[in-house]
Design a protein around this motif. Structure first.
Motif, PDB file in Angstrom:
ATOM      1  N   THR A  45       0.820  -1.210   0.000  1.00 12.10           N
ATOM      2  CA  THR A  45       0.000   0.000   0.000  1.00 12.10           C
ATOM      3  C   THR A  45       0.856   1.263   0.000  1.00 12.10           C
ATOM      4  O   THR A  45       0.589   2.199  -0.743  1.00 12.10           O
ATOM      5  CB  THR A  45      -0.961  -0.028   1.207  1.00 12.10           C
ATOM      6  OG1 THR A  45      -1.867  -1.116   1.008  1.00 12.10           O
ATOM      7  CG2 THR A  45      -1.735   1.257   1.349  1.00 12.10           C
ATOM      8  N   CYS A  46       1.891   1.276   0.822  1.00 11.15           N
ATOM      9  CA  CYS A  46       2.755   2.463   0.872  1.00 11.15           C
ATOM     10  C   CYS A  46       3.907   2.372  -0.126  1.00 11.15           C
ATOM     11  O   CYS A  46       4.365   3.389  -0.632  1.00 11.15           O
ATOM     12  CB  CYS A  46       3.334   2.646   2.264  1.00 11.15           C
ATOM     13  SG  CYS A  46       2.093   2.843   3.531  1.00 11.15           S
ATOM     14  N   HIS A  47       4.371   1.175  -0.375  1.00 13.98           N
ATOM     15  CA  HIS A  47       5.609   1.057  -1.153  1.00 13.98           C
ATOM     16  C   HIS A  47       5.382   0.932  -2.658  1.00 13.98           C
ATOM     17  O   HIS A  47       6.343   0.880  -3.416  1.00 13.98           O
ATOM     18  CB  HIS A  47       6.457  -0.088  -0.605  1.00 13.98           C
ATOM     19  CG  HIS A  47       7.047   0.237   0.729  1.00 13.98           C
ATOM     20  ND1 HIS A  47       8.183   1.013   0.856  1.00 13.98           N
ATOM     21  CD2 HIS A  47       6.652  -0.044   1.990  1.00 13.98           C
ATOM     22  CE1 HIS A  47       8.463   1.167   2.142  1.00 13.98           C
ATOM     23  NE2 HIS A  47       7.541   0.538   2.859  1.00 13.98           N
ATOM     24  N   ILE A  48       4.132   0.860  -3.069  1.00 13.30           N
ATOM     25  CA  ILE A  48       3.828   0.922  -4.504  1.00 13.30           C
ATOM     26  C   ILE A  48       2.832   2.062  -4.679  1.00 13.30           C
ATOM     27  O   ILE A  48       1.629   1.850  -4.790  1.00 13.30           O
ATOM     28  CB  ILE A  48       3.243  -0.406  -5.026  1.00 13.30           C
ATOM     29  CG1 ILE A  48       4.137  -1.571  -4.586  1.00 13.30           C
ATOM     30  CG2 ILE A  48       3.114  -0.371  -6.553  1.00 13.30           C
ATOM     31  CD1 ILE A  48       3.545  -2.937  -4.860  1.00 13.30           C
ATOM     32  N   PRO A  49       3.343   3.284  -4.645  1.00 12.62           N
ATOM     33  CA  PRO A  49       2.422   4.425  -4.632  1.00 12.62           C
ATOM     34  C   PRO A  49       1.580   4.522  -5.906  1.00 12.62           C
ATOM     35  O   PRO A  49       0.466   5.000  -5.874  1.00 12.62           O
ATOM     36  CB  PRO A  49       3.321   5.651  -4.479  1.00 12.62           C
ATOM     37  CG  PRO A  49       4.722   5.167  -4.549  1.00 12.62           C
ATOM     38  CD  PRO A  49       4.752   3.681  -4.584  1.00 12.62           C
ATOM     39  N   GLU A  50       2.150   4.073  -7.010  1.00 13.92           N
ATOM     40  CA  GLU A  50       1.399   4.103  -8.266  1.00 13.92           C
ATOM     41  C   GLU A  50       1.785   2.885  -9.084  1.00 13.92           C
ATOM     42  O   GLU A  50       2.876   2.355  -8.922  1.00 13.92           O
ATOM     43  CB  GLU A  50       1.729   5.374  -9.074  1.00 13.92           C
ATOM     44  CG  GLU A  50       1.148   6.631  -8.467  1.00 13.92           C
ATOM     45  CD  GLU A  50       1.667   7.894  -9.130  1.00 13.92           C
ATOM     46  OE1 GLU A  50       2.600   7.792  -9.962  1.00 13.92           O
ATOM     47  OE2 GLU A  50       1.150   8.969  -8.821  1.00 13.92           O
ATOM     48  N   MET A  51       0.867   2.479  -9.957  1.00 11.16           N
ATOM     49  CA  MET A  51       1.194   1.339 -10.834  1.00 11.16           C
ATOM     50  C   MET A  51       1.387   1.837 -12.261  1.00 11.16           C
ATOM     51  O   MET A  51       1.185   3.008 -12.548  1.00 11.16           O
ATOM     52  CB  MET A  51       0.096   0.291 -10.752  1.00 11.16           C
ATOM     53  CG  MET A  51      -1.270   0.839 -11.054  1.00 11.16           C
ATOM     54  SD  MET A  51      -2.535  -0.383 -10.683  1.00 11.16           S
ATOM     55  CE  MET A  51      -3.967   0.640 -10.498  1.00 11.16           C
ATOM     56  N   ALA A  52       1.787   0.924 -13.125  1.00 14.25           N
ATOM     57  CA  ALA A  52       2.053   1.257 -14.541  1.00 14.25           C
ATOM     58  C   ALA A  52       2.985   2.464 -14.630  1.00 14.25           C
ATOM     59  O   ALA A  52       2.690   3.445 -15.303  1.00 14.25           O
ATOM     60  CB  ALA A  52       0.751   1.509 -15.298  1.00 14.25           C
ATOM     61  N   ARG A  53       4.115   2.370 -13.941  1.00 12.71           N
ATOM     62  CA  ARG A  53       5.056   3.496 -13.918  1.00 12.71           C
ATOM     63  C   ARG A  53       6.205   3.335 -14.923  1.00 12.71           C
ATOM     64  O   ARG A  53       7.078   4.180 -15.000  1.00 12.71           O
ATOM     65  CB  ARG A  53       5.687   3.642 -12.522  1.00 12.71           C
ATOM     66  CG  ARG A  53       4.709   3.857 -11.379  1.00 12.71           C
ATOM     67  CD  ARG A  53       5.422   4.486 -10.178  1.00 12.71           C
ATOM     68  NE  ARG A  53       6.608   3.740  -9.765  1.00 12.71           N
ATOM     69  CZ  ARG A  53       6.602   2.675  -8.961  1.00 12.71           C
ATOM     70  NH1 ARG A  53       5.462   2.242  -8.472  1.00 12.71           N
ATOM     71  NH2 ARG A  53       7.727   2.058  -8.638  1.00 12.71           N
ATOM     72  N   THR A  93      -1.622   0.538 -18.573  1.00 12.10           N
ATOM     73  CA  THR A  93      -2.504  -0.572 -18.221  1.00 12.10           C
ATOM     74  C   THR A  93      -3.932  -0.173 -18.579  1.00 12.10           C
ATOM     75  O   THR A  93      -4.292   1.000 -18.531  1.00 12.10           O
ATOM     76  CB  THR A  93      -2.377  -0.941 -16.729  1.00 12.10           C
ATOM     77  OG1 THR A  93      -3.091  -2.157 -16.486  1.00 12.10           O
ATOM     78  CG2 THR A  93      -2.936   0.159 -15.821  1.00 12.10           C
ATOM     79  N   MET A  94      -4.722  -1.175 -18.942  1.00 12.69           N
ATOM     80  CA  MET A  94      -6.077  -0.856 -19.363  1.00 12.69           C
ATOM     81  C   MET A  94      -6.944  -0.667 -18.126  1.00 12.69           C
ATOM     82  O   MET A  94      -6.863  -1.449 -17.180  1.00 12.69           O
ATOM     83  CB  MET A  94      -6.632  -1.973 -20.228  1.00 12.69           C
ATOM     84  CG  MET A  94      -7.870  -1.549 -21.001  1.00 12.69           C
ATOM     85  SD  MET A  94      -8.529  -2.897 -21.973  1.00 12.69           S
ATOM     86  CE  MET A  94      -7.338  -2.986 -23.298  1.00 12.69           C
ATOM     87  N   GLY A 131      -4.370   3.792 -18.565  1.00 14.52           N
ATOM     88  CA  GLY A 131      -3.832   4.628 -17.491  1.00 14.52           C
ATOM     89  C   GLY A 131      -2.362   4.325 -17.258  1.00 14.52           C
ATOM     90  O   GLY A 131      -1.906   3.190 -17.436  1.00 14.52           O
ATOM     91  N   GLU A 132      -1.639   5.367 -16.886  1.00 15.91           N
ATOM     92  CA  GLU A 132      -0.249   5.185 -16.445  1.00 15.91           C
ATOM     93  C   GLU A 132      -0.084   5.950 -15.149  1.00 15.91           C
ATOM     94  O   GLU A 132      -0.783   6.936 -14.901  1.00 15.91           O
ATOM     95  CB  GLU A 132       0.714   5.734 -17.504  1.00 15.91           C
ATOM     96  CG  GLU A 132       0.837   4.832 -18.705  1.00 15.91           C
ATOM     97  CD  GLU A 132       1.726   5.434 -19.774  1.00 15.91           C
ATOM     98  OE1 GLU A 132       2.962   5.310 -19.656  1.00 15.91           O
ATOM     99  OE2 GLU A 132       1.186   6.035 -20.717  1.00 15.91           O
ATOM    100  N   ASN A 133       0.862   5.533 -14.338  1.00 20.13           N
ATOM    101  CA  ASN A 133       1.078   6.143 -13.024  1.00 20.13           C
ATOM    102  C   ASN A 133      -0.249   6.233 -12.276  1.00 20.13           C
ATOM    103  O   ASN A 133      -0.632   7.282 -11.755  1.00 20.13           O
ATOM    104  CB  ASN A 133       1.712   7.531 -13.160  1.00 20.13           C
ATOM    105  CG  ASN A 133       2.993   7.477 -13.963  1.00 20.13           C
ATOM    106  OD1 ASN A 133       3.860   6.641 -13.717  1.00 20.13           O
ATOM    107  ND2 ASN A 133       3.110   8.333 -14.956  1.00 20.13           N
TER     108      ASN A 133
END
Lengths: 231, 589
Positions: B320-328, B333-334, B377-379
């Protein structure tokens, strides 16, 4: 000595400048004032009431200041009992109405304060009651809930699914509001002395001009000459 | 420019001709198999060369050189021949594989009682593998799985060892059946596989091996997961501390530890809260949790914040804290798919639009005739939910109330009162997908196949759904509808460097990321409404009171050297002395 002096001023009492707040008492007062200011500021930042300090910093500052204040209070409690100063806070309910009447009415008419400071009773009945309430109600509510809050890591597992944490937070927040209200009134009351800043100066220097009996004066000259301005 | 080119291409070739194959080909990052004239022939997804030296679990070194082994001299006609050679030495490997989820595509969750797995569930991407096995089972680790035929899950010679163990980056899999003619050119431009060379170079899987399927879930690079895409083949440290060359350079199996080919850490059942940590000294725990390496108190125990953060782990997943955003990593990602718009034609033939340009410069489909409209979406900030490690799937037979859309494809189970639950990050995938509006169930879609019902080729949703339901043995009311669905993908890769971990205020704020998350008191987010109102009211009244008192004092009380009538009247006796020498008298009221 102190108990004796808690009686009303003697007939031959005269006014003279004496250190009524000892060095430790002043250190306690001002470091406590600073810590309470820091705690209120950082605490209400954590609470989300303002955003002048980032959350992580606020938590750190609040925690450090809280630990320091708890240490200060532990030591001050010790000081109160070893010096007997705790008697300053014994309630004087009979004298209370006169004081309340003074602050509500008399002060506006320029009436003299119905209470004269003595060595044994540095605060008037209302004042000492307020401090008593500060020391036995607001303070303990804050530090006890605060310590439990701070020790959350120790009971985090137990807290799951209970109202433990919200309850602690409720007590802590409620007491914090009372503390802030206390501070506002307290600071305002400092302006009600001879001059607006008289009481503050007294708390800084420790000196005030109070009624003192020849016996007390003789004692101070003999035992605590440094407490007299011109011994 | 590009769209004009597509358009010209579309005019140049009739739809039938296009579907016949000359105009379409596979595009590496898409589901599929169609490419308009003029698009470059695509490569397989793992275009980024594998990074050397990736660390695995306990398997290091190795004691045999496959290139020296008699059984692997070849030549081999096909994958099955290689598999036979593999199993001639690795006598138990086949038995192990047959028990794995990679092979069975089936998972029994004892907590929910559901039997899930790709064999059984309906998702909200291409919706179902069942009935489309020829295409979808490219990512099954066995050969020969076809539509409408019972697959023999007991045949070890059908195992494809190479898709995971190829270390030459030259092995690839083909659809097991024909689709419409378009599939004939699916892998145009690919070199024929040199089976002997691949066989002699097998090794422990690296990221690109796993990624050849897992990056491409949902039909293309990064489509499904959000935290798994080809950018992880060679990620910078800012993207993933564990997989970066200058970070851990972990192969997937470093964390997804393997026991008899059974790989830990599948999402059908997860360990949402690990209370064991590293285990006993030297113990390899068969889990993929953060705690199994980092222990139970990974933050600095000598710092106040560190102690608090360690406690956070009681209720908050590390991710939760250590992956602040995905598709970085530059691969999108769709996040939204609308099947209802699929099937539009331009001049009688299918087309696509690429209006989204992702971070690495590649354009992604925003519309495709065979699939509909896409959003990317990204980030992306994840969504946060209480998670106990289990999902409750809306199974093909599950009836739902369409008014309660979006329907959860897989509902995240968890409860703030449950010690096993923690707050986890999820990618939410939102789709508008076909469903049986008569029975109120999700629908199987027959997309793939060389017949007159497969959607990809015939573009008739009524027919393809009817066929899909029939293939799956499900009742179908004949009433086709579209329903909004949401699927939840736990986010656990793309762990950022610690200095990039989420700031406290991201959650400890009234409008933060956890706004609305029930069951927990969070300073900064939560307050007791009435306490705050009373508190501030009390403070306000206090300030008002002292202000009024102060003003009255200012107005009424004589300053030194002054005397008022009020004062004189009230305190004549005692005040006389003090005011005797007053020079000036002024009256105030």
């Amino acid at each position: 000595m102190i108990r004796k002096a808690s009686h009303p001023p003697k007939l031959h009492a005269h006014k003279r400048a004496v250190i009524i707040y000892s060095r430790y008492e002043r250190f306690w007062h001002w470091s406590q004032a600073l810590l309470i200011f820091i705690l209120a500021f950082s605490g209400f930042a954590v609470h989300g009431s303002h955003h002048l300090m980032n959350f992580r910093m606020a938590v750190n500052v609040h925690t450090v200041a809280a630990i320091l204040l708890i240490l200060l209070w532990v030591f001050t409690t010790f000081w109160h009992f070893t010096t007997g100063q705790w008697r300053q806070y014994l309630p004087q309910l009979a004298k209370l109405p006169a004081i309340i009447k003074f602050y509500a009415l008399g002060i506006l008419r320029g009436a003299p304060h119905p209470y004269a400071k003595t060595l044994g009773r540095k605060q008037n009945a209302l004042q000492s009651l307020a401090y008593l309430y500060f020391m036995v109600l607001i303070g303990p509510a804050l530090w006890s809930s605060g310590i439990v809050y701070l020790a959350y890591p120790l009971w985090a597992d137990w807290a799951i699914g209970t109202i433990g944490l919200p309850s602690v937070a409720f007590i802590h927040t409620a007491a914090a509001f009372l503390m802030v209200i206390f501070v506002f009134i307290h600071v305002y009351m400092t302006t009600t002395g001879k001059t607006l800043t008289h009481y503050i100066k007294t708390m800084i220097t420790g000196y005030d001009t109070i009624e003192i009996t020849p016996v007390e004066e003789a004692y101070l000259k003999e035992a605590e000459p440094r407490r007299l301005v011109n011994p | 420019m590009r769209t004009i080119r597509h358009w010209l291409a579309a005019i140049g070739f009739g739809f039938a001709l296009a579907m016949a194959g000359s105009a379409f080909s596979v595009k590496a990052d898409d589901t599929a198999y169609e490419r308009p004239e003029g698009k470059p022939a695509a490569e397989l997804p793992h275009v980024r060369l594998p990074v050397e030296g990736q660390g695995h679990g306990t398997l290091q070194g190795g004691t045999g050189d496959h290139s020296k082994m008699e059984a692997l001299k070849g030549p081999f006609a096909d994958t099955a021949a290689v598999t036979k050679a593999c199993l001639s030495c690795h006598t138990e490997a086949g038995k192990h594989i047959l028990k794995t989820t990679h092979w069975t595509w089936e998972f029994k969750n004892k907590n929910t009682g559901q039997t899930v797995g790709k064999q059984h569930v309906i998702n909200n991407f291409c919706t179902n593998a069942k009935g489309n096995e020829g295409m979808c089972a490219q990512c099954h680790i066995g050969n020969g799985w076809q539509e409408n035929t019972a697959y023999d899950f007991s045949r070890q010679d059908n195992i494809d060892c190479l898709i995971c163990h190829d270390r030459t980056n030259s092995y690839y899999r083909l659809p097991q059946t024909h689709g419409h003619d378009a599939c004939g050119v699916m892998f145009e431009g690919k070199q024929p596989i040199d089976f002997a060379k691949v066989a002699q170079n097998v090794g422990t899987p690296t990221r690109d091996n796993c990624g050849s399927c897992h990056y491409n879930g949902g039909g293309g690079d990064g489509v499904k997961h959000g935290d798994l895409d080809s950018s992880l083949n060679d990620p910078p440290k800012a993207l993933d501390v564990h997989m970066a060359k200058d970070g851990g350079n972990f192969a997937c199996t470093k964390c997804h530890v393997t026991d008899q080919h059974n790989i830990a850490g599948g999402h059908y059942q997860m360990v949402a809260r690990d209370t064991t940590g590293t285990g006993k000294p030297g113990q390899t725990r068969n889990v993929a949790t953060c705690e199994s390496c980092h222990g139970m108190s990974p933050h600095e125990k000598t710092e106040l914040i560190g102690i608090q953060l360690n406690t956070h782990a009681t209720r908050v997943a590390c991710q939760t804290c250590h992956i602040p955003e995905m598709a970085r990593g530059g691969v999108a990602t769709m996040i939204d798919w609308d099947w209802a718009t699929a099937g539009k034609m331009k001049d009688g033939k299918g087309y696509f639009e690429e209006e989204y340009k992702q971070g690495d410069g590649k354009e992604r489909h925003t519309y495709w005739t065979i699939k509909g409209d896409f959003k990317w979406g990204e980030n992306v900030k994840p969504s946060y939910k209480w998670f106990n490690g289990d999902f409750l799937y809306t199974m093909p037979e599950t009836q739902f109330d369409p008014a309660k859309a979006p329907i959860a494809i897989n509902e995240v189970l968890g409860d703030p009162r449950d010690p096993k639950s923690r707050i986890w990050p999820f990618k939410e995938m939102h789709t508008n997908q076909p469903y049986d509006a008569g029975n109120n169930t999700l629908a199987f879609n027959h997309l793939w196949g060389k017949d007159d019902t497969a959607y990809w080729g015939n573009f008739n949703m009524e027919k393809s759904i009817a066929a899909g339901m029939m293939q799956a043995g499900r009742p179908y009311s004949g009433k086709l509808g579209y329903i909004r669905t949401v699927s939840n993908w736990p986010i656990t890769h793309m762990v950022a460097p610690k200095q990039d971990a989420m700031k406290c205020v991201e959650c400890h704020a009234a409008d933060g990321r956890l706004a609305g998350l029930p069951g927990v008191y969070m300073p900064g987010r939560d307050h007791f409404r009435w306490l705050d109102i009373l508190g501030f009211l009390g403070l306000g009244l206090t300030i008002l009171g002292i202000t009024v008192h102060g003003v009255l004092r200012y107005v009424m009380v004589p300053r030194p050297g002054e005397e008022t009538g009020v004062k004189a009247a009230a305190d004549k006796a005692t005040a006389d002395k003090r005011t005797e020498d007053t020079a000036k008298k002024e009256k105030k009221s």
